[in-house]
Motif scaffolding. Structure first.
Motif, mmCIF file in Angstrom:
data_model
loop_
_atom_site.group_PDB
_atom_site.id
_atom_site.type_symbol
_atom_site.label_atom_id
_atom_site.label_comp_id
_atom_site.label_asym_id
_atom_site.label_seq_id
_atom_site.Cartn_x
_atom_site.Cartn_y
_atom_site.Cartn_z
ATOM 1 N N LEU A 75 -1.840 4.984 -14.354
ATOM 2 C CA LEU A 75 -2.260 5.462 -12.982
ATOM 3 C C LEU A 75 -3.813 4.829 -12.630
ATOM 4 N N SER A 76 -4.699 4.249 -13.739
ATOM 5 C CA SER A 76 -5.694 3.840 -13.249
ATOM 6 C C SER A 76 -5.535 2.560 -12.626
ATOM 7 N N GLN A 77 -4.315 1.826 -13.329
ATOM 8 C CA GLN A 77 -4.175 0.500 -12.926
ATOM 9 C C GLN A 77 -3.492 0.592 -11.394
ATOM 10 N N LEU A 78 -2.895 1.475 -10.897
ATOM 11 C CA LEU A 78 -2.301 1.718 -9.861
ATOM 12 C C LEU A 78 -3.389 1.879 -8.823
ATOM 13 N N HIS A 79 -4.349 2.717 -9.063
ATOM 14 C CA HIS A 79 -5.461 3.026 -8.314
ATOM 15 C C HIS A 79 -6.274 1.806 -8.015
ATOM 16 N N ALA A 80 -6.351 0.804 -9.051
ATOM 17 C CA ALA A 80 -7.088 -0.457 -9.032
ATOM 18 C C ALA A 80 -6.507 -1.150 -8.019
ATOM 19 N N LYS B 65 0.870 -1.328 -0.103
ATOM 20 C CA LYS B 65 -0.072 0.020 -0.007
ATOM 21 C C LYS B 65 0.767 1.414 0.041
ATOM 22 N N ALA B 66 1.920 1.372 0.782
ATOM 23 C CA ALA B 66 2.884 2.538 0.886
ATOM 24 C C ALA B 66 3.500 2.694 -0.636
ATOM 25 N N PHE B 67 3.884 1.614 -1.043
ATOM 26 C CA PHE B 67 4.656 1.623 -2.287
ATOM 27 C C PHE B 67 3.736 2.339 -3.416
ATOM 28 N N LEU B 68 2.519 1.666 -3.538
ATOM 29 C CA LEU B 68 1.424 2.167 -4.503
ATOM 30 C C LEU B 68 1.063 3.749 -4.277
ATOM 31 N N GLN B 69 0.829 4.037 -3.127
ATOM 32 C CA GLN B 69 0.527 5.438 -2.679
ATOM 33 C C GLN B 69 1.855 6.376 -3.301
ATOM 34 N N ARG B 70 3.002 6.024 -2.768
ATOM 35 C CA ARG B 70 4.025 6.712 -3.333
ATOM 36 C C ARG B 70 4.124 6.880 -5.008
ATOM 37 N N ILE C 126 1.763 6.532 -7.009
ATOM 38 C CA ILE C 126 0.431 7.384 -7.534
ATOM 39 C C ILE C 126 0.662 8.728 -7.557
ATOM 40 N N HIS C 127 1.587 9.041 -6.146
ATOM 41 C CA HIS C 127 1.886 10.500 -6.027
ATOM 42 C C HIS C 127 2.833 10.999 -7.087
ATOM 43 N N GLU C 128 3.615 9.945 -7.403
ATOM 44 C CA GLU C 128 4.802 10.331 -8.430
ATOM 45 C C GLU C 128 4.209 10.672 -9.682
#
Length: 601
Positions: free
Chosen positions: A187-192, A101-106, A108-110
């Motif tokens: 980005l959409s795949q990361l959000h999923a 989760k932390a990796f995905l949030q980072r 997505i932010h980038e």
């Protein structure tokens, strides 16, 4: 001051009966095992390690739940190993999910400034690739120098986000920054993926909460897991050869009849040996119950060597005296006594707690008595003419008297250490060296008193004792045998070298001045908080009373906390450093009985 005498025992039996032998020894709980072979990483003839450590980790994990479930008390529905496996698995999966989760949030932010896109294949784009740069705004003018197609896709108050199109990665010198790696995941795949991870985290947290229903049963069965682990470790240390197994260990002499009866019952061969001088058996301390708390104090720093002596009783009472002199306030002793009363019944549940209760009573009684003698009650001196004022026999602000008292206590403490060593090494001249240091300490203190009190006879006698003590140290410090003039000269050189310890002895005695200094600091700080509270109350009528109460509460709480820390640290330090240096010559290791922790019905 007792170190129990031990015997080395060896039990021999059939290899096929080793589990029965070890289980019986564990139930007896009187043997300190000696491994006869090193542990092997992989041994088909050995049982795999039992999950005692894993069980503790599992219990800590399922106990770390804010809202715990109703506890299951039915042992029939409980599978110890399965609960441990589920708890540790949940812990591992939860950490992995949180990391993801932390990796995905980072990511997505980038990736958000670049937008939601999917990179086309090189075949579709004619071999051209997209290169991404996060360029500071003040460097935006460098884009005009590019001879490659580029497009600004986003801009904020610090950076401009530029995509450059080229078959090969542009030269590093074209732009002042390294290219940004956006990856091939949109980005959409990361959000999923983030949504899936958060759902999985909710399930894992729910599983974590559900596992908390096993806290009671798991904690009740931890002793069983430890016993299994101890059996495995013992099995890994016995000797196996030609169908015969050997178990070796140390046992107290008084337990030998019990062990002999056990060997006879199982048909085992038993041999016993006295420890040799060069051997290092474990140390098994035993003191009468009123002062056995001294064992815990001694073991806090080191365990005496088996061939040494047990300083537990001396440390017990000297620690109480040192703590009292450092706390130096009867009021603080009463507060600590009330706290002890609050936890009195809880401390009764374990042997360590009962020993701590007795030690605390002695320490706080000594602290209260010393506080009365110096006339300090939360930093307040008693009014003249009252009973408590007449009980004040010591004046903390009388520096000369308090320094003499501290030095006298230091000399007495180190004198006891040397006298005990002298008694153990007798007869003369084997104990000449500690006798010499004892005379030197006594003579040095007498000379000090004679000089400060201007008593010429006392000072003269002190110097004579000091000289005699140092002469004994010099003459008998060396172990060389005198056979000719060279060996005699070398023995004399060794003796002169041993006199260098005079400076060490002098420094160790002066270390006890910390008793006076820390006690004075505690009393002075208490008096300072009292004066500050009075000044605030006088300067601010009305609200000043509330502030004064707050100052008194916080100030004395801080001072009491500092007193406890100082009393514990320096009270032990004077025993472990100064006293042990003169009374103990070698360190040992504790006797660890191979015993069951689980209470059998």
């Amino acid at each position: 001051m007792t170190i129990l005498a031990l015997r080395k025992v060896t039990l021999a039996g059939l290899a096929q009966d080793r589990k029965v032998m070890l289980s019986g020894l564990q139930r007896m709980g009187c043997l300190h095992l000696i491994p006869l072979r090193p542990k092997l990483a992989a041994d088909p003839d050995r049982t795999q390690s039992a999950p005692a450590e894993e069980a503790y980790k599992a219990l800590r994990w399922i106990s770390d739940v804010a809202e715990k479930r109703q506890q299951v008390k039915d042992i029939g529905a409980f599978d110890f190993d399965e609960v441990v496996r589920l708890a540790l698995g949940n812990k591992q999966r939860l950490r992995e999910a949180e990391d993801e989760k932390a990796f995905l949030q980072r990511r997505i932010h980038e990736l958000t400034p670049w937008g939601d896109f999917t990179l086309p294949s090189s075949a579709y784009s004619g071999g051209y690739l997209y290169w991404f740069y996060q360029l500071p705004l003040h460097e935006r003018g460098r884009l005009a120098e590019l001879d490659l197609p580029w497009q600004e896709v986003h801009r904020d108050n610090r950076f401009t986000y530029v995509v450059v199109i080229a078959r090969e990665e542009p030269d590093a010198g074209l732009l002042p920054v390294a290219r940004t790696h956006t990856g091939a995941v949109s980005l959409s795949q990361l959000h999923a993926r983030l949504n899936e991870t958060e759902v999985r985290l909710e399930d894992l947290h729910a599983e974590h909460t559900a596992l908390s229903r096993w806290i009671f049963l798991l904690s009740q069965n931890l002793a069983h897991a430890e016993d299994r682990s101890a059996l495995v470790e013992a099995d890994q240390g016995i000797w196996l050869q030609d169908g015969v197994c050997l178990v070796q260990g140390w046992v107290a002499e008084r337990e030998l009849p019990l062990l002999q009866a056990f060997a006879t019952e199982l048909g085992l061969a038993l041999t016993t040996e006295k420890p040799l001088p060069e051997e290092r058996p474990p140390t098994l301390l035993e003191n009468p119950s009123p002062v056995d708390g001294g064992q815990d104090l001694v073991s806090f720093y080191q365990t005496p060597n088996y061939h040494e002596w047990d300083p537990s009783r001396i440390v017990f009472f000297s620690f109480a005296l040192f703590f009292a002199m450092i706390l130096a306030d009867a009021g603080y002793a009463v507060i600590l006594g009330l706290i002890l009363v609050r936890y009195w019944k809880r401390l009764k549940k374990s042997a360590e707690g009962r020993r701590f209760r007795i030690l605390s009573v002695v320490v706080l009684a000594a602290s209260f008595l010393y506080g009365v003698l110096v006339g300090s009650y939360f930093g307040i001196e008693p009014s003249p003419g009252t009973l408590v004022a007449r009980l004040k026999l010591l004046e903390l602000n009388d520096f000369d008297s308090m320094m003499r008292l501290s030095i006298a206590i230091g000399c007495l403490h180190l004198l006891m250490a040397n006298l005990v060593v002298a008694l153990r090494l007798r007869p003369f001249p084997h104990n000449a060296r500690p006798i010499g240091w004892s005379l030197a300490i006594t003579g040095g203190f007498a000379a000090y008193l004679g000089s400060t009190e201007d008593v010429q006879g006392l000072a003269t006698g002190g110097y004579l004792l000091l000289s005699l003590g140092l002469l004994l140290v010099m003459l008998f410090a060396s172990n060389r045998r005198v056979s000719d003039w060279k060996s005699a000269l070398l023995r004399l050189v060794d003796g002169l070298g041993s006199l260098a310890q005079v400076t060490k002895m002098f420094g160790d005695v002066l270390s006890y001045l910390r008793l006076f200094a820390l006690g004075l600091a505690s009393a002075s700080l208490a008096l300072t908080f009292n004066d500050l509270a009075i000044q605030v109350k006088t300067a601010l009528p009305g609200p000043g009373l509330l502030l004064a109460i707050l100052i008194l509460f916080l100030g004395h709480s801080i001072n009491l906390g500092l007193g406890i820390i100082s009393g514990f640290v320096h009270g032990l330090r004077l025993n472990f450093i100064e006293f042990f240096n003169w009374g103990m010559s070698d360190e040992g290791y504790p006797f660890r009985a191979f015993a069951k922790k689980e209470i059998e019905p």
